[in-house]
Design a protein around this motif. Structure first.
Motif, short mmCIF file in Angstrom:
data_model
loop_
_atom_site.label_atom_id
_atom_site.label_comp_id
_atom_site.label_asym_id
_atom_site.label_seq_id
_atom_site.Cartn_x
_atom_site.Cartn_y
_atom_site.Cartn_z
N ASN A 377 0.98 -1.13 -0.09
CA ASN A 377 0.14 -0.08 0.01
C ASN A 377 0.82 1.20 0.14
OD1 ASN A 377 -2.41 -1.29 0.10
ND2 ASN A 377 -2.69 -1.28 2.42
N LYS A 378 2.02 1.17 0.66
CA LYS A 378 2.86 2.44 0.59
C LYS A 378 3.49 2.75 -0.96
CE LYS A 378 4.76 2.48 5.17
NZ LYS A 378 4.59 3.87 5.43
N PHE A 379 3.28 1.87 -1.89
CA PHE A 379 3.60 2.15 -3.27
C PHE A 379 2.69 2.50 -4.25
CE2 PHE A 379 7.23 -0.38 -2.05
CZ PHE A 379 8.15 -0.43 -3.25
N THR A 380 1.48 2.57 -3.48
CA THR A 380 0.33 2.70 -4.35
C THR A 380 0.29 4.44 -4.71
OG1 THR A 380 -1.23 1.19 -3.30
CG2 THR A 380 -2.34 2.81 -4.62
N PRO A 381 0.36 5.26 -3.61
CA PRO A 381 0.22 6.62 -3.91
C PRO A 381 1.20 7.16 -4.81
CG PRO A 381 0.10 6.27 -1.52
CD PRO A 381 0.58 5.04 -2.34
N SER A 382 2.21 6.74 -5.12
CA SER A 382 3.36 7.14 -5.83
C SER A 382 3.18 6.81 -7.45
CB SER A 382 4.90 6.81 -5.51
OG SER A 382 4.82 5.24 -5.55
N GLY A 383 2.25 5.86 -7.56
CA GLY A 383 1.90 5.14 -8.69
C GLY A 383 3.15 4.36 -9.32
N ASP A 384 3.89 4.03 -8.58
CA ASP A 384 5.17 3.24 -8.87
C ASP A 384 4.86 2.05 -9.92
OD1 ASP A 384 7.99 3.16 -8.08
OD2 ASP A 384 7.41 1.00 -8.17
N GLY A 385 3.69 1.44 -9.91
CA GLY A 385 3.59 -0.02 -10.65
C GLY A 385 3.48 0.56 -12.30
N ALA A 386 2.93 1.81 -12.41
CA ALA A 386 2.47 2.26 -13.76
C ALA A 386 3.87 2.93 -14.52
CB ALA A 386 1.54 3.36 -13.73
N ARG A 387 4.97 3.44 -13.86
CA ARG A 387 5.99 4.05 -13.93
C ARG A 387 6.84 2.81 -15.01
NH1 ARG A 387 7.12 8.88 -11.43
NH2 ARG A 387 5.53 9.06 -9.72
N SER A 388 7.10 3.24 -16.19
CA SER A 388 8.03 2.37 -16.99
C SER A 388 9.47 2.38 -16.55
CB SER A 388 8.00 2.94 -18.35
OG SER A 388 8.93 2.21 -19.26
#
Length: 411
Positions: A377-388
């Motif tokens: 959940n700490k990764f969610t606000p930064s949108g890390d998963g969508a970053r290439s």
């Protein structure tokens, strides 16, 4: 959204400045001591340069039972209240060392010359015990057995292998978790390796490789890139530390670039080696949704790099593409030939690692959690998963680093 199956990051100075590391020891000298707690003997090593502390148990007798292979398991404290779990195996009893990660296994063959490899599972926020017990580690649970047996195909047949549970809160790791993205995770991994080399100086000049899977499509390129940057900074005398002889990067079924892979989810669901998971009409609908919603959101993330745009891309693509496709049919995301309730690989290891006797023997101080929600959940606000991380991967490859990308649709 867990990137654990189904087959250029902007880093702000503010984000990196928020990282917390323990202060170096005041006298500038490493310290080693021995303590007994609850009938278990521990060695404690304090690393002067980074302020990291290693606390570990020697030869617990758990998992690796190959004659002549020693093991060490315990914690690396890398910051204020941040405790990473590690497990290390060593073949030469005259050369005792420690490690600061999840687990370390010395090679079964030629350990004094074998290379050093690290393994990171993905998630984000999933334990590398998954890789250790279900994939490539020195022991596994055959047929759902209650105790492990030796795995003859382990990575540590030929490489000294380090399994890392990160960020904090994953696996047996516990304490304060300040990691909010792949970029903020990388410095902790580097610090951890610095303490490792100090305690295991014979590995300083060994070939070193990073191996990972799934969300490791983010971790692998960024960790490799950060290590290369630190090596250059050491050469330029702008930072101090031990250079890491990084020679290889391996990524299995990696989540690298959403623009490419969100579309591939749809294509693979309809056209793969074994069976279509969706109908032609569903395929057409998903492709239209991808072009109308997911793709523009992903492109906005790539263009601006803001947390808001990347979080929106994460949310839109998961809700419109990944989530529905994963539930579209009864299939195992790791092997589409099998139903969703396929018992392989067995989850027996989770219960084993939650056994009070095992926890005590290996020196763990928390209850094992395979993929807890909090670190994710700490990764969610930064949108890390969508970053290439495609450009980061390209930059790493362009340095001449030997890189292996492998993927499959069946176990």
């Amino acid at each position: 959204m867990r990137f654990i199956g189904f087959p250029a990051l902007l880093t702000s100075a503010t984000a990196l400045a928020s990282l917390s590391f323990a202060a170096p020891l005041a006298n500038g000298k490493d310290r080693r001591s021995f303590i007994e707690r609850d009938g278990v003997n521990y060695t404690v090593f304090e690393h002067a340069a980074t302020g990291a502390k290693l606390e570990f148990v020697t030869n617990s007798g758990i998992c690796e039972t190959t004659p002549g292979v020693n093991q060490y398991s315990g914690y690396l404290s890398v910051g204020t209240g941040m405790n990473m779990w590690f497990w290390y195996y060593q073949r030469n009893p005259k050369c005792r060392m420690i490690l600061n990660i999840v687990r370390f296994f010395e090679a079964r063959n030629n350990p004094t010359t074998a290379p050093l490899a690290t393994w990171f599972n993905g998630g984000p926020g999933c334990s590398s015990m998954i890789g250790l017990f279900q994939e490539n580690g020195p022991c596994h649970f055959v047929g759902g057995a209650s105790t492990p047996s030796l795995n003859p195909y382990s990575f540590n047949e030929y490489a000294n292998t380090l399994y890392v549970d990160q960020p904090i809160g994953v696996g047996f790791s516990y304490g304060t978790d300040s990691v909010t993205s792949t970029a903020t995770a990388a410095p902790y991994v580097w610090k951890l390796l610095q303490a490792f080399y100090t305690q295991f100086p014979q590995y300083e000049n060994r070939d070193f490789g990073i191996f990972t899977e799934s969300y490791g499509g983010h971790y692998g390129p960024e960790f490799a890139h950060y290590i290369q940057q630190q090596n250059s900074a050491i050469d330029a005398n702008t930072t101090t530390g031990q250079k890491i002889n990084l020679v290889a990067l391996g990524i299995n079924n990696g989540w690298i670039d959403g623009v490419i892979q969100e579309k591939a989810y749809v294509q693979f669901s309809y056209n793969n080696t074994y069976k279509p998971l969706i109908s032609q009409s569903n395929y057409d609908t998903y492709m239209a949704t991808y072009s109308r919603a997911c793709l523009p959101a992903s492109q906005a993330c790539m263009s601006t790099g803001t947390d808001d745009d990347c979080s929106n891309a994460n949310r839109r693509c998961y809700n419109d593409i990944e989530g529905p496709l994963t539930g579209a049919a009864n299939f195992n995301v790791y092997d589409i030939r099998q139903p969703s309730n396929d018992p392989n690989p067995p989850e027996t290891y989770v219960q084993y690692l939650q056994s009070a006797a095992v926890v005590k023997a290996i020196g763990a101080k928390s209850t094992y959690q395979e993929c807890p929600d909090a670190p994710y959940n700490k990764f969610t606000p930064s949108g890390d998963g969508a970053r290439s991380f495609l450009s980061t991967l390209g930059a790493v490859v362009s340095t001449g680093l030997t890189t292996l990308i492998w993927a499959g649709d069946a176990e």
